[in-house]
Design an enzyme around this catalytic site. Structure first.
Site, PDB file in Angstrom:
ATOM      1  N   ILE A   1       0.832  -1.214   0.000  1.00 26.02           N
ATOM      2  CA  ILE A   1       0.000   0.000   0.000  1.00 26.02           C
ATOM      3  C   ILE A   1       0.864   1.261   0.000  1.00 26.02           C
ATOM      4  CG2 ILE A   1      -2.004  -1.051   1.091  1.00 26.02           C
ATOM      5  CD1 ILE A   1      -1.071   0.015   3.758  1.00 26.02           C
ATOM      6  N   GLY A   2       2.184   1.111   0.014  1.00 20.59           N
ATOM      7  CA  GLY A   2       3.046   2.281  -0.024  1.00 20.59           C
ATOM      8  C   GLY A   2       4.511   1.902  -0.033  1.00 20.59           C
TER       9      GLY A   2
ATOM     10  N   ASP B   1       9.436  15.653   9.069  1.00 17.29           N
ATOM     11  CA  ASP B   1       9.065  15.326   7.687  1.00 17.29           C
ATOM     12  C   ASP B   1       7.551  15.406   7.511  1.00 17.29           C
ATOM     13  OD1 ASP B   1       9.521  14.683   5.061  1.00 17.29           O
ATOM     14  OD2 ASP B   1       9.667  12.529   5.389  1.00 17.29           O
TER      15      ASP B   1
END
Length: 1014
Positions: free
Chosen positions: A702-703, A831
Site C-alpha cells: 500500500i506504499g 518530515d
C-alpha cells in the site's frame, strides 16, 4: 526691516511650520508602529525610511494637504499590541479602521482631539477599560463601531452630543448601567447596536425621538419594563431586536401598519404576553419573526402566508393554540425555511399540506404539543430538511416515511410518542445524521445494524421501546458517537460486544433494564471520556472488572440488579470525579474500600449484597473478621514465595538466552539497540507477519517510502487489519529511521498520532536481519491521495469539503502541538507532508512516519538531542524550512514551517513543488500576494464549487486560514506562529464557520447594524 525681508521671513517660518507638521504625522505613525508587538503578515514592514510615510501600507494622505494623514486602514492583519496615544496628533485624520486585530489596553483619550474624524471602527479587538468620554469632541463623527471588545463601565452620557452620528455600535462588550437618555439627542442616528452587554434599567422613551431610526438591536441584556410605545410609530424601522431581556407588555395590534418596512421582529425570551397581532401580515417586507419563550396566547395569525419574503417563524414555548389549518396558507411562503411551533397548545392532526411547504425548508419543529394520529407520508417532499422534530406528542402508527430521501437530515426526533412497528432501515442512508431520538415509543424488532453507517452520528437514543435481539456490533462500535448512546429499557439480549471499546469519545452509555448477560468486556477501558455508565437491571456476571479504573472521568456508575460477584475493586476508590456509585443487589462480598467515593454514604448504594462488610459507619455494614490461623499464614507465605521463585527462574533463563543470543550475533554486523517502552507491546514474530501479509505479497503493498515498504495485513492475534512497514536495511539510514520511530512513538499517545501497535526485530526464514513496525491500518489512506491526482491515475482525486479540510488541519496542528509541548521530551517530526498524514474511516487525521524525528530534552538549559539520521538536510523538498542545512540547531520552528506549507497546500490544492512557481515565486509568496483581495484566485477550485450561496460564510474563513499558513511559513523562525496559537485560531475559525452556516441554513441571520455592526 523692509517688505522683502518680511516676505522671506514669512516663507521661512511657513516652511518650518510645514516641516514640523510633516514630522508630527510621521512621528505619530512611528509611535503607532512601536506599540505593535506582533505583525504576523509583515504589513508594517513597509513603514520605514525607504518610503515616504504616505506610501506606507494602510496609510492615506490628503490631496489638498499633501503629507497630512487622512486615513489609517489596517483591518484584519492579526496585529497585536496597544493603540498609541500619539494617534491623537494626526489632526487631519478622518478615517480609522483597525477592526479584526488583537489590540488591547484602553482606547486612548487622545482620540478626542481628532476633530475631523468621521469614521472610527475598532471592532473585534480586545480593548478594555471605559469608553473615552471626550469622544464627544469628535463632532464630525458619523460612525462609531466598538463592537466585540472588552469595554467596561457605563455608556458615556456625553455621546449624546455627537450631532452627526448615524451608526453607534457597542455590542458584545461588558458594559453596564443604563442606556443614557441623551441617546435621543442624536437626531441623525439610524443604527443602534448595544447587544450582548450587561445593560440594565428601562429602554429610555427618548429613543422614540429618533425619527430616522432603522436598526435597533439591544438584545441579550438585563433590560426591564415595557418597550416605549413611540418606538412602534417610527415607520423607518427595519430591525427591532430586543430579545433575551426581561421586558414585558404586549405588541400593539397595528404594528404591521405602523412599521410597514419591518424586516426582523425579534422579541424572544422575554415576558411579553397577549395575542400575536394579525396585522403582521401587512408588513410585506417581513422576513424573521422570533417570539419564542414568552407568554403569547390566542390563535396563530392565519394570514402570515401573504408575506412573500418570510423566512423564519419561531413561536415556540408560548401558549398559542389552533388547529394547524394555518399551515395551508404558509405553503404560499416560497422563502420559508424555519417553522418552529414547539411547546405550545396545538391540538390537531398534521394536515397533508405540510408536504407543500417551501422546498427550501430546513427546520420544522412541532415538539411538545398535543398533535395526534399518523405522520403524513407526503412530508418526504421536503428534501432539504435538516431538522425534523415531532417529539412529545400523541402521534401513532407505523413510521412509513422513506427517510433516505432526506439526504441532508442532521437531527430526527420522534421520541415520546406512541409509534409502533419496526425502526425503518432507511434511516441508515442518512449520511449526515448527527442526532437520532426515537425513545419512549413502542417500536419493536431489532436495532437496524445499518445505523452503523451513519458516520456523523454523535447521539443515539432508542430507549424505552420493545426492541429485542442483540446489540449490533456496527452500532455500539460507531466511533462518531460522542454525546450519548441510550438503549435502556428494551428487551435486548446477549453480551456487550467488544466493539464498545471503539467509543473512545463517548460521554454517556446507558444499557440498563434489558436482558443482557455475560461479562463487561475489558475493551470498555478504552472509553476514556466516559462520564456516565449505566448497566443496571441486566444479568451481567463475573467480577467487577479492574479495567473500569481506567475511566478516570467517570462520574456515575450504576451496575445494580445484576449477578456480579467477588470483591469490590479498590481501584474504584481511585476515581476522583465519581459522585454516584450503585452496586446494589448483586452477590458482592468482602471488605468495602475506605477511601474515595466510599467515604460519602449518600453517593454510594450497596444494598442487597449480603457478603459485604466494613466501610465507613454510615454504610451500616457488619465489621469484617480476619482470623489469623496457621493455614492463613501458610497461604500468605506461599503467595509471597511462589512469585519470587518464578520471577527468579524467569530472570535466570532470560539472562542465559541473552548470553546465547549475543554470542550467536557477535560475528554479524552491529545492530542498533531497541529502546525501552513505557507501554508493553504485543510480541509479533516474522512468521506471523509473513502470514498476515500473504508472504509479503505485491498485491498487499500500500506504499513505498525511502526506507521501506508498507504492506496491508490481517493479524490473527489482534483480529484486525494492520499496516506493516518493513525496513529495507540495505538502505543507508534505515536502521536509524527504525530507531527514531521506536523512540518517538514508543511512549506517547495522542488521538492524532498513528498508533504503533508493535515492532518486530528478528530474522527472516533465510537468517537475514528483519525489522518491521506494525501500525493501525488507516482505511482512507493518505491525505496526499485526497489532495492530488496520483501518477498514472485516470480519475481525479476525491474531493474534500472545506469543513473536512479544516478538521484535518486542526487534527494535525493538535498532534504537532502535543509533540512540541505535551510530551516528556520535545519531539520534532522533521518530515511533515500530506503523504505522512493518514486518514481513518471517520476522516480523522493521524500523523505517521517518524523516521526523521528528533527527540530533544531540556536539561539545565542545555539541549540534549537523541539519535537521528546522518543526512545533512532532512525532510522533503518544498516542506523543509529555509534554515535547515545552515548549521542551525534543531528546533520546533522547522515543524511549524512544514505545517504552514502543508496548510497552504490543503486549501490551494497546489504542491510546493508545482511547476507554476518560477522566478522566485513559491507557495508562500503566491498566497501572500493573493490574500485578501484575490483570495479566490489561489483557493482550490473544488472548494469554490461547494456552495456559492454560502460564500459570505466561507470566504472570510478561507482568508483567515491562509493567513495562518502564511504566518507559519515565514522565512525567519522567530516570526512563525506557535502551534498552540495555530490550534486555538483554527478552532475559532471552525466555530465561526459552523455558526455562520447554522445561521444561514436556519434563517437566523447575524444582526448587522449596517457598517456599524459589520
Amino acid at each position: 526691516m523692509n517688505w522683502w525681508s518680511l516676505c522671506i521671513a514669512f516663507l521661512f517660518f511657513f516652511k518650518l511650520a510645514t516641516c514640523l507638521q510633516n514630522q508630527t504625522d510621521r512621528l505619530a505613525l512611528v509611535s503607532f508602529k512601536n506599540e505593535i508587538r506582533r505583525d504576523p503578515f509583515g504589513v508594517l514592514s513597509s513603514w520605514n525610511d525607504s518610503l515616504h510615510f504616505c506610501d506606507w501600507y494602510g496609510v492615506s494622505c490628503s490631496r489638498r494637504h499633501p503629507d497630512r494623514v487622512t486615513a489609517l486602514n489596517l483591518n484584519s492583519q492579526g496585529l497585536v499590541g496597544s493603540l498609541s496615544p500619539y494617534i491623537g496628533n494626526l489632526s487631519f485624520l478622518r478615517y480609522v479602521s483597525l477592526q479584526n486585530n488583537s489590540f488591547h489596553g484602553q482606547i486612548p483619550q487622545e482620540i478626542g482631539r481628532l476633530r475631523r474624524l468621521q469614521y472610527l471602527t475598532l471592532s473585534n479587538n480586545s480593548f478594555d477599560g471605559n469608553i473615552p468620554t471626550n469622544l464627544s469632541r469628535c463632532s464630525n463623527l458619523y460612525l462609531l463601531n466598538l463592537i466585540d471588545n472588552k469595554l467596561q463601565g457605563h455608556i458615556p452620557y456625553e455621546l449624546g452630543f455627537l450631532p452627526k452620528l448615524e451608526a453607534l455600535g457597542l455590542s458584545r462588550n461588558n458594559l453596564s448601567g443604563i442606556i443614557p437618555s441623551s441617546i435621543g439627542n442624536m437626531s441623525s442616528l439610524r443604527q443602534i447596536s448595544l447587544r450582548t452587554n450587561g445593560l440594565q434599567g428601562k429602554i429610555p422613551w427618548e429613543i422614540s425621538r429618533l425619527r430616522d431610526l432603522r436598526f435597533l438591536t439591544i438584545g441579550e441584556n438585563n433590560l426591564i419594563g415595557e418597550v416605549p410605545a413611540g418606538l412602534f410609530n417610527i415607520s423607518s424601522i427595519h430591525t427591532l431586536a430586543v430579545d433575551f431581556n426581561q421586558l414585558q407588555g404586549s405588541i400593539p395590534s397595528d404594528i404591521g401598519l405602523t412599521l410597514p418596512k419591518l424586516n426582523s421582529l425579534l422579541l424572544a425570551d422575554n415576558r411579553f404576553s397577549g395575542p400575536v397581532p394579525i396585522s403582521l401580515s401587512n408588513a410585506s417586507a417581513l422576513e424573521q419573526v422570533a417570539l419564542f419563550s414568552n407568554g403569547f396566547s390566542g390563535l396563530f395569525p392565519k394570514h402570515l402566508g401573504k408575506l412573500p419574503h418570510l423566512r423564519m417563524i419561531d413561536f415556540s414555548d408560548n401558549q398559542i393554540h389552533d388547529d394547524l389549518s394555518f399551515i395551508d396558507s404558509l405553503t404560499n411562503c416560497s422563502s420559508l425555511i424555519v417553522l418552529d411551533l414547539a411547546s405550545n397548545l396545538f391540538q390537531a392532526t398534521l394536515p397533508n399540506s405540510i408536504a407543500n411547504l417551501s422546498e427550501g425548508m430546513i427546520y420544522i419543529a412541532l415538539s411538545n404539543n398535543q398533535i395526534y394520529d399518523a405522520l403524513p407520508l407526503g412530508i418526504e417532499n421536503l428534501l432539504n430538511l435538516r431538522f425534523l422534530l415531532f417529539d412529545s406528542n400523541y402521534l401513532t402508527g407505523h413510521v412509513l416515511i422513506d427517510f433516505q430521501k432526506f439526504k441532508r437530515l442532521e437531527m430526527l426526533d420522534l421520541s415520546r410518542n406512541k409509534f409502533t412497528g419496526t425502526i425503518s432501515s432507511s434511516i441508515s442512508n442518512l449520511s449526515l445524521l448527527s442526532y437520532l431520538y426515537m425513545g419512549f415509543n413502542d417500536f419493536n424488532g431489532s436495532i437496524p445494524p445499518g445505523l452503523g453507517t451513519c458516520h456523523f452520528l454523535i447521539q443515539l437514543d432508542l430507549s424505552h421501546n420493545s426492541l429485542s435481539g442483540s446489540i449490533p456490533r456496527q452500532v455500539i462500535g460507531l466511533p462518531s458517537l460522542s454525546i450519548s448512546l441510550n438503549l435502556a429499557a428494551n428487551a435486548l439480549t446477549g453480551p456487550i460486544p467488544s466493539e464498545v471499546g471503539l467509543l473512545k469519545n463517548l460521554v454517556q452509555l446507558d444499557l440498563s433494564d434489558n436482558r443482557l448477560s455475560g461479562m463487561i468486556p475489558n475493551t470498555i477501558g478504552n472509553c476514556l471520556r466516559l462520564e456516565q455508565l449505566h448497566l443496571e437491571g441486566n444479568s451481567f456476571q463475573g467480577e467487577i472488572p479492574q479495567v473500569l479504573s481506567a475511566l478516570q472521568g467517570l462520574k456515575e456508575l450504576d451496575i445494580s440488579k445484576n449477578n456480579f460477584s467477588g470483591r469490590i475493586p479498590n481501584s474504584l476508590a481511585d476515581l476522583d470525579g465519581m459522585n454516584y456509585l450503585n452496586l446494589s443487589f448483586n452477590q458482592l462480598q468482602g471488605e468495602v474500600p475506605n477511601r474515595g467515593v466510599f467515604l460519602n454514604a449518600s453517593a454510594v448504594a450497596l444494598t442487597g449484597n449480603n457478603g459485604l462488610c466494613g466501610g465507613i459507619t454510615e454504610l451500616d455494614l457488619p465489621s469484617c473478621a480476619f482470623p489469623k490461623s496457621k493455614k492463613n499464614n501458610l497461604s500468605i507465605a506461599l503467595k509471597v514465595t511462589i512469585p519470587v521463585v518464578v520471577i527468579t527462574t524467569f530472570l535466570a533463563l532470560l539472562t542465559c538466552f541473552f548470553i546465547f543470543w549475543h554470542t550467536k550475533r557477535k560475528a554479524r554486523k552491529k545492530n542498533i539497540s531497541m529502546p525501552s517502552f513505557e507501554n508493553q507491546f504485543l510480541r509479533i514474530s516474522y512468521a506471523e507477519l509473513y502470514k498476515a501479509t500473504k508472504g509479503f505479497s505485491l498485491d498487499n503493498i500500500i506504499g513505498i517510502g525511502s526506507y521501506g515498504t508498507v504492506y496491508k495485513g490481517i493479524l490473527e492475534q489482534l483480529g484486525m487489519e494492520v499496516a506493516v512497514k518493513v525496513l529495507n536495511l540495505q538502505q543507508r539510514g534505515a536502521s536509524n529511521s527504525f530507531l527514531s520511530e521506536c523512540l518517538a512513538l514508543g511512549s506517547i499517545r495522542h488521538r492524532n498520532l498513528l498508533k504503533l501497535l508493535s515492532v518486530c526485530s528478528s530474522m527472516d526464514f533465510e537468517g537475514n536481519d528483519f525489522k518491521a513496525l506494525i501500525y493501525e491500518f488507516m482505511t482512507n489512506g493518505s491525505l496526499e491521495k485526497w489532495l492530488h491526482k496520483e501518477d498514472g491515475q485516470e480519475t481525479e482525486p476525491r474531493n474534500l469539503r472545506l469543513i473536512q479540510r479544516l478538521n484535518i488541519a486542526i487534527d494535525i496542528a493538535s498532534a504537532i502541538e502535543y509533540l512540541h509541548n505535551g510530551c516528556p521530551s520535545t519531539i520534532i517530526h522533521g518530515d511533515l507532508k500530506p503523504s505522512n498524514v493518514l486518514l481513518d474511516k471517520e476522516m480523522v487525521a493521524h500523523i505517521g512516519d517518524f523516521g526523521l524525528a528528533e527527540i530533544v530534552s531540556t536539561i539545565s538549559d542545555e539541549a540534549v538531542q537523541y539519535p537521528s539520521t546522518s543526512l545533512a538536510i532532512k525532510g522533503s523538498i518544498g516542506y523543509v524550512a529555509p534554515e535547515c542545512g545552515m548549521g542551525e540547531k534543531v528546533s520546533i520552528e522547522r515543524d511549524v514551517y512544514s505545517y504552514g506549507i502543508l496548510l497552504l497546500e490543503m486549501f490551494t490544492g497546489k504542491k510546493p513543488t508545482d511547476d507554476s512557481f518560477k522566478d522566485g515565486l513559491n507557495l508562500h509568496t503566491s498566497v501572500l500576494k493573493s490574500v485578501p483581495d484575490r483570495v479566490m484566485e489561489c483557493v482550490d477550485p473544488s472548494i469554490l464549487y461547494e456552495d456559492e450561496k454560502g460564500r459570505s460564510v466561507w470566504e472570510p474563513c478561507l482568508i483567515s486560514i491562509l493567513r495562518i499558513g502564511v504566518a507559519c511559513s515565514m522565512e525567519l523562525p522567530a516570526e512563525r506562529m506557535k502551534m498552540r496559537d495555530v490550534t486555538s485560531e483554527l478552532q475559532k475559525i471552525k466555530a465561526i464557520y459552523e455558526q455562520g452556516r447554522m445561521q444561514q441554513d436556519q434563517g437566523v441571520f447575524s444582526l448587522h447594524v449596517g457598517t456599524a455592526d459589520s
